[in-house]
Design an enzyme around this catalytic site. Sequence first.
Site, PDB file in Angstrom:
ATOM      1  N   HIS A  75       0.870  -1.182   0.000  1.00 13.82           N
ATOM      2  CA  HIS A  75       0.000   0.000   0.000  1.00 13.82           C
ATOM      3  C   HIS A  75       0.900   1.223   0.000  1.00 13.82           C
ATOM      4  CE1 HIS A  75      -3.690   2.330   0.743  1.00 13.82           C
ATOM      5  NE2 HIS A  75      -2.859   3.158   1.365  1.00 13.82           N
ATOM      6  N   CYS A  76       0.709   2.093  -0.977  1.00 12.40           N
ATOM      7  CA  CYS A  76       1.576   3.272  -1.139  1.00 12.40           C
ATOM      8  C   CYS A  76       0.855   4.517  -0.618  1.00 12.40           C
ATOM      9  CB  CYS A  76       1.956   3.459  -2.606  1.00 12.40           C
ATOM     10  SG  CYS A  76       3.063   4.877  -2.871  1.00 12.40           S
TER      11      CYS A  76
END
Length: 333
Positions: free
Chosen positions: A181-182
């Site tokens: 997850h960025c």
Amino acid sequence: GPSDRHREMAAWLQWLKPLYVILFSGLCYSMFLIFEILPRMESLHSFLGPQFWGYSFYEREILLTTIGFHAIFVMFLWCFRLAAMTSPGRIPLKSRSELGRWRDGNFSIAKETEHKIQGLISSLTSAITAEIKALVKSLSVIERKKKYGYHRFCSFCTLYKPDRTHHCRICGKCTLRMDHHCPWLGNCVGYGNYKFFVLTVFYALCLSFYVTVQMATTFWAMMRNIAQNQGLHLMPVCCLYMVLAVLTPMLFFFFCFHIYLAMNAMTTIEYREKKNSSDPYVQRRFQIAHLKWDNGYLENLRDSFGPLSLFFLPIFDGRNGTYCGKQNSWTKV
């Protein structure tokens, strides 16, 4: 209720870091335009010159620098938008067969084959033969949970997980071939937007390198003035330049790392939590499952980025995010 307000606030806060990226990009653009391109143009006697072929070398250099900078900047913004706004891929539930597979767990795997796979992943010494490789590649789902070989099930989504799928607690959904997850995108990076994420890093690298090299002479001139207590108002510009100079090698190594992962058919999660796990049974499960989607360097790159001739363009129309047969799709939700 309070929980609903908390979720709404969290949804708004997740866009703060993407907005910071846009703001920082805008500052870099303004710095290069104001302190490099415009002063070069003002130094010319004529903006256009007599004819295109009558341009001096200096005029042609300014023209190409301006065009190149804006082309890279536009590509960066385009890829960033796609990486942030494109679905990373969700478990498909459109057809009856997909419902039966991911909701009900009907994988059409014979009991004898299931026992063979369970025995294979629970043994650390069993040899991997060509027959085993062919068997693994033929299965709709190969990844198993724990050393006893249970199928992976998401208790949050109440769905069985396709290979390489993981649940993101931030997004609240399962992501196909989840990499991570960025927070800088406000989005998961998975099968559907991995190429856009890598291209965002690539064009950010090109942009920072381009600006760093082109502004080097200007930067040293500013530093000499500052050292003589002149032009102190340029200190923020020099600080921004130094941030870019530090960011450039970091982006280079980050980009190389993801090319390495793609070539070896791995995600960040698989590299950190499975391949390099301290638990030998976790490593064994990954070793067996990896046989299914590792098809050599070039094929692995095509799986992540599509046709290599289109690598530098943000175009990806993958249709096998579940790694369960060539005709399976990924859901854009």
